[in-house]
Design a protein around this motif. Structure first.
Motif, PDB file in Angstrom:
ATOM      1  N   LYS A 813       0.990  -0.846   0.428  1.00 59.50           N
ATOM      2  CA  LYS A 813       0.023  -0.446  -0.060  1.00 59.50           C
ATOM      3  C   LYS A 813       0.572   1.270   0.167  1.00 59.50           C
ATOM      4  CE  LYS A 813      -4.113  -1.909   2.036  1.00 59.50           C
ATOM      5  NZ  LYS A 813      -4.821  -1.550   3.664  1.00 59.50           N
ATOM      6  N   PHE A 814       1.987   0.902   0.911  1.00 58.98           N
ATOM      7  CA  PHE A 814       3.139   2.094   1.171  1.00 58.98           C
ATOM      8  C   PHE A 814       3.258   2.321  -0.360  1.00 58.98           C
ATOM      9  CE2 PHE A 814       7.436   3.987   1.162  1.00 58.98           C
ATOM     10  CZ  PHE A 814       6.560   5.068   2.469  1.00 58.98           C
ATOM     11  N   ILE A 815       4.400   1.375  -0.972  1.00 58.18           N
ATOM     12  CA  ILE A 815       4.846   2.445  -2.615  1.00 58.18           C
ATOM     13  C   ILE A 815       3.597   2.269  -3.413  1.00 58.18           C
ATOM     14  CG2 ILE A 815       6.055   0.687  -4.162  1.00 58.18           C
ATOM     15  CD1 ILE A 815       6.878  -0.967  -1.698  1.00 58.18           C
ATOM     16  N   ILE A 816       2.557   1.843  -3.488  1.00 61.79           N
ATOM     17  CA  ILE A 816       2.007   1.835  -5.052  1.00 61.79           C
ATOM     18  C   ILE A 816       0.871   3.498  -3.958  1.00 61.79           C
ATOM     19  CG2 ILE A 816      -0.392   1.166  -5.931  1.00 61.79           C
ATOM     20  CD1 ILE A 816       1.900  -0.136  -6.527  1.00 61.79           C
ATOM     21  N   ASN A 817      -0.058   3.084  -2.841  1.00 62.12           N
ATOM     22  CA  ASN A 817      -0.707   4.503  -3.066  1.00 62.12           C
ATOM     23  C   ASN A 817       0.122   5.935  -2.885  1.00 62.12           C
ATOM     24  OD1 ASN A 817      -2.699   2.721  -2.655  1.00 62.12           O
ATOM     25  ND2 ASN A 817      -3.027   2.175  -1.294  1.00 62.12           N
ATOM     26  N   TYR A 818       1.078   5.349  -2.387  1.00 64.69           N
ATOM     27  CA  TYR A 818       2.188   7.522  -2.302  1.00 64.69           C
ATOM     28  C   TYR A 818       3.417   7.284  -3.241  1.00 64.69           C
ATOM     29  CZ  TYR A 818      -0.834   6.747   2.503  1.00 64.69           C
ATOM     30  OH  TYR A 818      -1.628   7.141   3.202  1.00 64.69           O
ATOM     31  N   PHE A 819       4.506   6.280  -2.712  1.00 63.91           N
ATOM     32  CA  PHE A 819       5.375   6.460  -3.817  1.00 63.91           C
ATOM     33  C   PHE A 819       4.859   6.347  -5.184  1.00 63.91           C
ATOM     34  CE2 PHE A 819      10.094   4.922  -4.319  1.00 63.91           C
ATOM     35  CZ  PHE A 819      10.174   6.064  -4.327  1.00 63.91           C
ATOM     36  N   TYR A 820       4.608   5.197  -5.456  1.00 62.95           N
ATOM     37  CA  TYR A 820       4.511   5.117  -7.126  1.00 62.95           C
ATOM     38  C   TYR A 820       3.472   6.204  -7.746  1.00 62.95           C
ATOM     39  CZ  TYR A 820       2.709   3.199 -12.111  1.00 62.95           C
ATOM     40  OH  TYR A 820       1.880   2.736 -12.748  1.00 62.95           O
ATOM     41  N   ALA A 821       2.347   6.601  -6.683  1.00 60.68           N
ATOM     42  CA  ALA A 821       1.147   7.370  -7.079  1.00 60.68           C
ATOM     43  C   ALA A 821       1.620   8.913  -7.389  1.00 60.68           C
ATOM     44  CB  ALA A 821       0.020   8.043  -6.240  1.00 60.68           C
ATOM     45  N   PHE A 822       2.993   9.423  -6.199  1.00 61.88           N
ATOM     46  CA  PHE A 822       3.289  10.110  -6.757  1.00 61.88           C
ATOM     47  C   PHE A 822       4.181  10.428  -7.652  1.00 61.88           C
ATOM     48  CE2 PHE A 822       7.561  12.921  -5.721  1.00 61.88           C
ATOM     49  CZ  PHE A 822       7.439  13.979  -5.260  1.00 61.88           C
TER      50      PHE A 822
END
Length: 850
Positions: A813-822
């Motif tokens: 969730k952290f990688i996809i929802n925040y880092f990848y989304a950024f």
């Protein structure tokens, strides 16, 4: 979709042939995905069986028009771009061609300005860094260090890169991503599941194995393909090597420029460390400001300067050897290396971190291969770079034999006084050129990573109309400039920067060793003993150097590791998110049965115009189309699903660029277009050219389809009337398949029974092939296409939001929802790459749950 638009000349086509069971097969005999098969196949096959069962009398009463209409419901899907593309010459200019001796020599001279700058300027700082760790107490230290430098250059750049690694190129392209794409073509290890079997039919995709396939290669291949862990390890190695090249590109300009400018210390009164830092920053600003003019212009200006620089190195080296101590030739005896370590112990091991600086830039020989040829790089290194570097280091060692206390400025102090200022000017210019090698390599690596879905979309400017590989990336250029200025202003000393320098270079070398070993196992199928010798010999040497440079982490070696780690995280996250997004699209694609149930109107109003639905699927109908049907009050009369697909080859020939397929019945007017590009292909077309090319290609597709239907009709009528025994039409790769390589590439394979044109104008189809005037359905469809074109094009894009599922782990969730989304929010938008007017774009919001 990441990219859009199709470029340059129209290519040719190949066909997919229906089987007697109603299905379709690829060249290798595998069935085509049922979701992509032509509509109405079940009903039409039953009706066809009834017609043939009634006997010849009943069948003869079927009119030719009705027969054509029946065939029109189940067309033999045909690729489009054929006749004109078959007349294109020189489309395979990227392939390996034998250059004349004069051209090779001229290209070898140009390599000096782009490839060898970093390695050529290493005499400015190698010995000063080595002897900062090991004080000179006798000639053993001098001769031992010289012997280390000489054999390091002979072993790594000369033996490994010039004679082995350069041969592992991917159709003239080098670098870690080129090795990865080469392996991906032989074993299915790509993490992005958008490969098709027909990609292997691209001429540059085919591999020429030097020996029959061995059981060893098969077992290694199966192991790589069946175990996801090995795929991830391979991808991790490639991304790590690429990130280290970028980290090296940050340190090289700082180190080279400061080393050249520091020569003024002691020569100009009052020129202290602050002055060195200020002048170095000014030079760096100038260096990165000229990058926008392109590698070609910069390299053209720099090649004569580097040529003069190497002449100076050789001349000054010979002068010092003769004047001070000719006995330094004893360093050719490797016994002095043993004496060096035996005398100095742990200090000698620490000095290896300075010795490795003599081969910085060796990886640029491979990464910048796309700009030149293998032979030109080999000639330049063997005839100019290698001997001049050896003589330069021997000259400095001879000078130190008589002046052991001047190691800080050994290069400039060994220059005759009358030549100091000319040499200083050339050295400063050479230092700028040295930076150019790694800057160009960084640009190339970023471009390749973007093409293979491993780096966010950023703006790329192609600076040359003749050389495809010459690019300029503004964002990376200014990022490198800012980082270099910060490094110079922070470290303020070449010795401090040298502590950080070299770690990334050795890391990249070890990655290339591992990948080339895999190439030797899978593709070259080299003798097992030689395969083992390669990593044992070179890997052991590089590992020893790696342990030495890692010892300097606390002294500044953490810096390149930090930069490399940041870029590694960015690339791995982008690839991870892209794979999950693609898999989500595959799960959500719309079945063809659903579209057929809607009817030709698609459950809405069809208005004149061409709608280009951009998506990333190479098969199936994307879920965005369902959103469009629900959201829009009307749908265009002609729908084309466009997928821009990068395949793991450097260049896709123009005649093999485009693949077409009909989706559904004829009256649905729906088509799929897959445009394949290599990771080095240049795409600079505007939307107007793309639209014109698309319509022309679609017209050729429809005409070829009509010819195929006519040929099938004549064959079936002959069999039905029992006039003569007509053999089945031979099914060759040129007649099978819609989404595969065109006719021209198949003709190069030497098959004589291909279907196509002999000279671009003369048709070899039977006389039953009908023109548009003879086939009312074809004329109607062409007229509908022209009417739709006159009404204009609309680019239908998805504005996607990727989110992790609720039940996913916290890390995901952290990688996809925040880092990848950024990264997705801050990378270049698809509309900027498409170069389409905003008035022609329509977006539909999509949320992908991964």
């Amino acid at each position: 979709m990441d990219d859009g638009g199709i470029q340059e000349e129209p290519p040719s086509a190949r066909f997919l042939t229906p089987t007697r069971s109603g299905g379709s097969r690829w060249v290798d005999g595998s069935e085509v995905d049922s979701s992509e098969s032509a509509g109405g196949s079940l009903v039409d096959e039953r009706s066809a069986g009834a017609v043939f069962a009634e006997g010849g009398a009943a069948a003869s009463r079927v009119s030719s028009g009705t027969f054509r209409r029946r065939l029109g419901k189940r067309p033999r899907r045909v690729d489009s771009l054929d006749v004109e593309a078959m007349n294109v010459r020189g489309a395979h200019g990227h392939s390996s061609k034998e250059l004349s001796m004069l051209s090779t020599v001229a290209m070898a001279f140009q390599t000096l300005g782009v490839v060898y700058g970093d390695m050529g300027t290493s005499p400015l700082y190698v010995f000063s860094d080595v002897f900062s760790k090991v004080p000179i107490k006798s000639e053993v230290e001098i001769l031992g260090a010289l012997s280390l430098v000489m054999y390091t250059i002979a072993l790594i750049p000369f033996a490994k890169y010039v004679f082995i690694v350069l041969k592992a190129n991917d159709n003239g392209e080098g670098g870690t991503f080129a090795l990865y794409s080469l392996i991906c073509r032989y074993a299915k290890v790509s993490m992005l599941p958008n490969q098709q079997r027909v990609d292997e039919d691209i001429s540059s995709f085919r591999l020429k194995l030097p020996t029959p396939e061995l059981e060893r290669a098969i077992s290694v291949k199966d192991c790589l393909e069946k175990k996801p862990l090995f795929k991830n390890i391979l991808l991790f190695l490639v991304l790590m090597g690429t990130s280290m090249v970028i980290g090296d590109g940050i340190l090289t300009p700082s180190m080279s420029v400061m080393s050249a400018v520091s020569g003024l210390q002691g020569q100009v009164p009052g020129f202290d460390t602050d002055a060195v830092v200020i002048v170095s920053i000014i030079v760096l600003l100038l260096l990165f400001s000229v990058q926008r003019f392109g590698t070609g212009k910069v390299g053209f200006m720099f090649a004569p300067i580097l040529g003069l620089w190497f002449i100076n190195l050789g001349s000054i080296g010979i002068y010092n050897i003769i004047k001070y101590d000719i006995s330094v030739v004893r360093a050719f005896n490797p016994w002095y290396i043993y004496l060096f370590f035996n005398t100095n112990g742990i200090k000698a091991w620490s000095a290896l971190g300075g010795c490795v600086l003599c081969i910085t830039g060796a990886e640029a020989m491979f990464a910048d291969l796309g700009h030149f040829s293998v032979k030109s790089i080999q000639v330049a290194f063997t005839a100019v770079v290698f001997p001049c570097l050896l003589i330069a280091y021997m000259g400095q060692a001879a000078f130190l034999m008589k002046n052991p206390l001047v190691v800080e400025r050994v290069f400039y102090d060994s220059v005759p006084g009358v030549l100091f200022w000319p040499v200083f000017v050339i050295a400063t210019l050479a230092a700028m050129i040295a930076s150019q090698a790694m800057i160009s390599a960084t640009f190339s690596c970023i471009k390749q990573a973007m093409a293979l879905g491993c780096f966010p979309r950023i703006k790329i400017i192609h600076t040359s109309k003749k050389v495809m590989g010459q690019i300029y990336i503004p964002v990376m250029n200014w990022f490198l400039m800012v980082m270099c200025i910060i490094i110079v202003a922070t470290f303020r000393s070449t010795n401090d920067i040298a502590n950080a320098y070299g770690i990334a270079e050795v890391g990249v070398m070890m990655v290339s060793t591992a990948l080339v070993t895999l190439v030797m196992l899978l593709i070259w199928q080299t003798n097992l003993f030689l395969v083992l010798c390669f990593p044992i010999l070179f890997g052991a040497v590089e590992f020893v150097y790696l342990t030495a440079v890692l010892s300097k982490i606390q002294e500044g070696g953490w810096l390149p590791l930090a930069f490399s780690s940041i870029f590694l995280c960015i690339m791995y996250t982008w690839n991870y998110g892209s794979v999950l997004k693609y898999q989500s699209e595959m799960r959500g694609k719309i079945s063809l049965d659903f579209i057929l149930d809607l009817g030709a109107t698609l459950g809405t109003v069809r208005v004149p115009g061409i709608g280009l639905v951009y998506n990333e699927l190479v098969q199936g109908i994307p879920s965005i189309f369902g959103q469009l049907l629900v959201t829009l009050p009307a749908m265009h009369s002609t729908i084309v699903f466009v997928c821009i697909k990068y395949v793991p080859v450097p260049y896709v020939p123009l005649e093999e660029r485009f693949l077409f397929r009909r989706v559904g019945h004829k009256d649905y007017h729906m088509f799929r277009c897959v445009a394949r590009y290599g990771y080095k292909d240049v795409r600079k077309e505007d939307h107007g050219f793309f639209e014109q090319l698309l319509v022309e290609s679609l017209e050729k597709f429809l005409r070829r389809e009509a010819q195929e239907i006519a040929l099938e009709a004549s064959t079936m009528e002959a069999e039905r009337d029992d006039i003569s025994v007509v053999p089945e039409v031979p099914q060759s790769p040129a007649c099978e398949g819609d989404l595969q390589t065109p006719l021209l590439s198949d003709q190069r394979l030497g098959d004589d029974n291909r279907m196509g044109t002999t000279d671009g104008n003369t048709s070899v189809l039977p006389s039953s092939s009908m023109s548009a005037e003879e086939d009312p359905s074809l004329e109607y469809e062409l007229e509908a296409l022209r009417e739709a074109m006159a009404s204009g094009f609309t680019y239908l894009l998805a504005h996607g939001d990727v989110r992790a599922r609720k039940e996913s782990l916290f890390t995901k969730k952290f990688i996809i929802n925040y880092f990848y989304a950024f990264l997705r929010r801050n990378c270049r938008a698809g509309t900027a790459i498409l170069k389409v007017p905003h008035s022609n774009i329509m977006r539909v919001g999509m949320t992908y749950m991964v």
